[in-house]
Each structure stands twice: as structure tokens, then as C-alpha cells.
Design a protein around this motif. Structure first.
Motif, PDB file in Angstrom:
ATOM      1  N   TYR A  65      60.694  37.354  46.516  1.00 50.87           N
ATOM      2  CA  TYR A  65      60.267  35.961  46.420  1.00 50.87           C
ATOM      3  C   TYR A  65      59.135  35.892  45.398  1.00 50.87           C
ATOM      4  O   TYR A  65      58.542  36.926  45.061  1.00 50.87           O
ATOM      5  N   PRO A  66      58.819  34.724  44.856  1.00 47.79           N
ATOM      6  CA  PRO A  66      57.885  34.641  43.726  1.00 47.79           C
ATOM      7  C   PRO A  66      56.516  35.271  43.979  1.00 47.79           C
ATOM      8  O   PRO A  66      56.003  35.995  43.125  1.00 47.79           O
ATOM      9  N   ASN A  67      55.896  34.997  45.129  1.00 46.60           N
ATOM     10  CA  ASN A  67      54.567  35.540  45.399  1.00 46.60           C
ATOM     11  C   ASN A  67      54.586  37.069  45.412  1.00 46.60           C
ATOM     12  O   ASN A  67      53.690  37.710  44.887  1.00 46.60           O
ATOM     13  N   TYR A  68      55.609  37.630  46.020  1.00 52.98           N
ATOM     14  CA  TYR A  68      55.736  39.088  46.083  1.00 52.98           C
ATOM     15  C   TYR A  68      55.891  39.671  44.679  1.00 52.98           C
ATOM     16  O   TYR A  68      55.248  40.656  44.326  1.00 52.98           O
ATOM     17  N   GLU A  69      56.755  39.073  43.860  1.00 60.42           N
ATOM     18  CA  GLU A  69      56.979  39.559  42.500  1.00 60.42           C
ATOM     19  C   GLU A  69      55.698  39.461  41.676  1.00 60.42           C
ATOM     20  O   GLU A  69      55.385  40.364  40.908  1.00 60.42           O
ATOM     21  N   LEU A  70      54.953  38.366  41.839  1.00 62.22           N
ATOM     22  CA  LEU A  70      53.702  38.195  41.110  1.00 62.22           C
ATOM     23  C   LEU A  70      52.716  39.301  41.481  1.00 62.22           C
ATOM     24  O   LEU A  70      52.118  39.933  40.613  1.00 62.22           O
ATOM     25  N   LYS A  71      52.556  39.560  42.770  1.00 57.78           N
ATOM     26  CA  LYS A  71      51.637  40.604  43.227  1.00 57.78           C
ATOM     27  C   LYS A  71      52.095  41.987  42.766  1.00 57.78           C
ATOM     28  O   LYS A  71      51.274  42.860  42.509  1.00 57.78           O
ATOM     29  N   LYS A  72      53.402  42.177  42.676  1.00 57.36           N
ATOM     30  CA  LYS A  72      53.955  43.468  42.280  1.00 57.36           C
ATOM     31  C   LYS A  72      53.645  43.800  40.814  1.00 57.36           C
ATOM     32  O   LYS A  72      53.379  44.943  40.485  1.00 57.36           O
ATOM     33  N   VAL A  73      53.662  42.810  39.944  1.00 59.69           N
ATOM     34  CA  VAL A  73      53.539  43.085  38.508  1.00 59.69           C
ATOM     35  C   VAL A  73      52.205  42.696  37.883  1.00 59.69           C
ATOM     36  O   VAL A  73      51.853  43.211  36.837  1.00 59.69           O
ATOM     37  N   CYS A  74      51.443  41.783  38.499  1.00 57.07           N
ATOM     38  CA  CYS A  74      50.211  41.277  37.875  1.00 57.07           C
ATOM     39  C   CYS A  74      48.975  41.616  38.690  1.00 57.07           C
ATOM     40  O   CYS A  74      48.980  41.505  39.908  1.00 57.07           O
ATOM     41  N   ASP A  75      47.918  41.970  37.966  1.00 56.79           N
ATOM     42  CA  ASP A  75      46.600  42.092  38.590  1.00 56.79           C
ATOM     43  C   ASP A  75      45.927  40.730  38.623  1.00 56.79           C
ATOM     44  O   ASP A  75      45.317  40.347  39.606  1.00 56.79           O
ATOM     45  N   SER A  76      46.041  40.008  37.498  1.00 58.61           N
ATOM     46  CA  SER A  76      45.423  38.689  37.423  1.00 58.61           C
ATOM     47  C   SER A  76      46.011  37.884  36.272  1.00 58.61           C
ATOM     48  O   SER A  76      46.665  38.431  35.384  1.00 58.61           O
ATOM     49  N   ILE A  77      45.757  36.582  36.323  1.00 59.30           N
ATOM     50  CA  ILE A  77      46.163  35.655  35.274  1.00 59.30           C
ATOM     51  C   ILE A  77      44.948  34.783  34.966  1.00 59.30           C
ATOM     52  O   ILE A  77      44.282  34.294  35.884  1.00 59.30           O
ATOM     53  N   VAL A  78      44.674  34.617  33.670  1.00 62.52           N
ATOM     54  CA  VAL A  78      43.529  33.807  33.244  1.00 62.52           C
ATOM     55  C   VAL A  78      44.024  32.746  32.273  1.00 62.52           C
ATOM     56  O   VAL A  78      44.819  33.037  31.381  1.00 62.52           O
ATOM     57  N   PHE A  79      43.553  31.499  32.463  1.00 63.69           N
ATOM     58  CA  PHE A  79      43.911  30.375  31.604  1.00 63.69           C
ATOM     59  C   PHE A  79      42.650  29.849  30.930  1.00 63.69           C
ATOM     60  O   PHE A  79      41.591  29.799  31.556  1.00 63.69           O
ATOM     61  N   PHE A  80      42.793  29.423  29.686  1.00 65.04           N
ATOM     62  CA  PHE A  80      41.692  28.816  28.947  1.00 65.04           C
ATOM     63  C   PHE A  80      42.174  27.503  28.358  1.00 65.04           C
ATOM     64  O   PHE A  80      43.223  27.459  27.720  1.00 65.04           O
ATOM     65  N   SER A  81      41.402  26.439  28.580  1.00 64.66           N
ATOM     66  CA  SER A  81      41.709  25.143  27.985  1.00 64.66           C
ATOM     67  C   SER A  81      40.451  24.292  27.954  1.00 64.66           C
ATOM     68  O   SER A  81      39.755  24.175  28.974  1.00 64.66           O
ATOM     69  N   LEU A  82      40.158  23.713  26.790  1.00 60.35           N
ATOM     70  CA  LEU A  82      38.995  22.842  26.606  1.00 60.35           C
ATOM     71  C   LEU A  82      37.701  23.464  27.136  1.00 60.35           C
ATOM     72  O   LEU A  82      36.913  22.822  27.831  1.00 60.35           O
ATOM     73  N   GLY A  83      37.504  24.740  26.863  1.00 63.15           N
ATOM     74  CA  GLY A  83      36.286  25.422  27.277  1.00 63.15           C
ATOM     75  C   GLY A  83      36.230  25.811  28.734  1.00 63.15           C
ATOM     76  O   GLY A  83      35.228  26.349  29.199  1.00 63.15           O
ATOM     77  N   LYS A  84      37.271  25.532  29.478  1.00 66.23           N
ATOM     78  CA  LYS A  84      37.305  25.908  30.894  1.00 66.23           C
ATOM     79  C   LYS A  84      38.091  27.205  31.055  1.00 66.23           C
ATOM     80  O   LYS A  84      39.065  27.456  30.341  1.00 66.23           O
ATOM     81  N   ARG A  85      37.663  28.009  32.022  1.00 68.05           N
ATOM     82  CA  ARG A  85      38.341  29.271  32.344  1.00 68.05           C
ATOM     83  C   ARG A  85      38.835  29.189  33.788  1.00 68.05           C
ATOM     84  O   ARG A  85      38.045  28.993  34.705  1.00 68.05           O
ATOM     85  N   ILE A  86      40.136  29.332  33.968  1.00 71.54           N
ATOM     86  CA  ILE A  86      40.752  29.332  35.294  1.00 71.54           C
ATOM     87  C   ILE A  86      41.306  30.733  35.505  1.00 71.54           C
ATOM     88  O   ILE A  86      41.991  31.264  34.629  1.00 71.54           O
ATOM     89  N   SER A  87      41.023  31.327  36.639  1.00 69.99           N
ATOM     90  CA  SER A  87      41.536  32.677  36.875  1.00 69.99           C
ATOM     91  C   SER A  87      42.088  32.820  38.283  1.00 69.99           C
ATOM     92  O   SER A  87      41.624  32.173  39.220  1.00 69.99           O
ATOM     93  N   PHE A  88      43.096  33.684  38.377  1.00 70.66           N
ATOM     94  CA  PHE A  88      43.736  33.985  39.652  1.00 70.66           C
ATOM     95  C   PHE A  88      43.904  35.491  39.778  1.00 70.66           C
ATOM     96  O   PHE A  88      44.258  36.162  38.817  1.00 70.66           O
ATOM     97  N   SER A  89      43.667  35.991  40.957  1.00 75.66           N
ATOM     98  CA  SER A  89      44.032  37.366  41.302  1.00 75.66           C
ATOM     99  C   SER A  89      44.415  37.343  42.776  1.00 75.66           C
ATOM    100  O   SER A  89      44.319  36.307  43.432  1.00 75.66           O
ATOM    101  N   GLU A  90      44.815  38.479  43.275  1.00 72.30           N
ATOM    102  CA  GLU A  90      45.263  38.508  44.674  1.00 72.30           C
ATOM    103  C   GLU A  90      44.138  38.161  45.644  1.00 72.30           C
ATOM    104  O   GLU A  90      44.366  37.586  46.696  1.00 72.30           O
ATOM    105  N   HIS A  91      42.893  38.470  45.281  1.00 69.61           N
ATOM    106  CA  HIS A  91      41.777  38.270  46.209  1.00 69.61           C
ATOM    107  C   HIS A  91      40.798  37.177  45.799  1.00 69.61           C
ATOM    108  O   HIS A  91      39.847  36.895  46.525  1.00 69.61           O
ATOM    109  N   GLU A  92      41.025  36.557  44.643  1.00 73.88           N
ATOM    110  CA  GLU A  92      40.057  35.571  44.175  1.00 73.88           C
ATOM    111  C   GLU A  92      40.715  34.596  43.198  1.00 73.88           C
ATOM    112  O   GLU A  92      41.625  34.956  42.464  1.00 73.88           O
ATOM    113  N   SER A  93      40.246  33.369  43.232  1.00 75.85           N
ATOM    114  CA  SER A  93      40.653  32.396  42.214  1.00 75.85           C
ATOM    115  C   SER A  93      39.445  31.536  41.889  1.00 75.85           C
ATOM    116  O   SER A  93      38.551  31.368  42.715  1.00 75.85           O
TER     117      SER A  93
END
Length: 140
Positions: A65-93
Motif C-alpha cells: 500500500y502507498p504508505n508502506y512503499e513510501l516508508k520502504k524507499v524514502c527517508d524523507s521528502i522536502v519541498f521548497f516553494s516561495l521561500g517555504k520549506r516543507i518536510s516529511f519523514s517517518e517521525h517528523e513533518s
């Protein structure tokens, strides 16, 4: 004999894939860094407004399922837009209202069908695309 072989080779085959993608529902370009578990440097993507970019795909046979696949392959994802930083990991967002690593995250799903040419004939490809929607109203 030759006719039978050509018939078997030219038959349409279907391939089914499941994909994870980032969909940009803002009015601004989104720069994305995906930190995969198997690499030290992130993969960089640019997502235009109202577009999506696939950052992972796997055959439907081994998909859980999507959440499982995401956790399996990614440590984190970071987005940048208009000077803002959005980040996600398994234990923090940070700076976003929900995390795709969370068990209760609701993924949007789109399905596309593509005919891919082969040496003889075509192969049908069916893609289930699960998107992380980045929306203005969810950015802190």
C-alpha cells in the motif's frame, strides 16, 4: 510453426504498475528533494502548478500500500516553494497539515492506460498513481 510463434510474440501483454507521485495544487512551481534509503544524495524534481511528478514505481505484484512503499524507499521528502520549506519523514513533518508517512494519510489515486510499442505488437501498461497533494491551504 512460424505463424504460431509470431502469434504468441505479437499478443498484447498487460503490465500493471503502482506509482508514488507529488502533485502540485498550488499556483507556484514546487522544487522537491526525495531522499531515498539507498542513496546519500537526494533526487531533485521540479513540479509545475497543477502537474504531478512520479518519484517511485513498482510492479503491482509486489505492491503493499502507498504508505508502506513510501516508508520502504524514502527517508524523507522536502519541498521548497516561495521561500517555504516543507518536510516529511517517518517521525517528523514540518510546515504542512498532514504527513504522507502517517497511517491515516489519504492518498488520491489516478489510473492511466498507455500502449507501449514493442518489437512486435504493443504492451498495455496500466498505472495506478498515488499522489501526495501539496495544497496552499495546508502549508503553514
Amino acid at each position: 510453426m512460424l505463424l504460431a510463434l509470431l502469434t504468441i510474440i505479437s499478443c498484447n501483454k498487460e503490465n500493471e504498475l503502482n506509482c508514488l507521485a507529488v502533485k502540485n495544487l498550488t499556483n507556484n512551481t514546487l522544487d522537491v528533494e526525495v531522499y531515498y534509503k539507498s542513496f546519500t544524495k537526494p533526487s531533485n524534481y521540479t513540479v509545475l502548478p497543477n502537474e504531478y511528478t512520479i518519484f517511485y514505481q513498482n510492479s503491482a505484484d509486489s505492491w503493499i500500500y502507498p504508505n508502506y512503499e513510501l516508508k520502504k524507499v524514502c527517508d524523507s521528502i522536502v519541498f521548497f516553494s516561495l521561500g517555504k520549506r516543507i518536510s516529511f519523514s517517518e517521525h517528523e513533518s514540518s510546515n504542512f497539515c498532514k504527513s504522507p508517512f502517517g497511517e491515516l494519510f489519504e492518498w488520491d489515486k489516478e489510473t492511466s492506460f498507455i500502449e507501449v510499442p514493442q518489437l512486435i505488437g504493443f504492451r498495455n501498461e496500466k498505472k495506478h498513481i498515488y499522489t501526495i497533494n501539496i495544497e496552499e491551504n495546508c502549508i503553514y
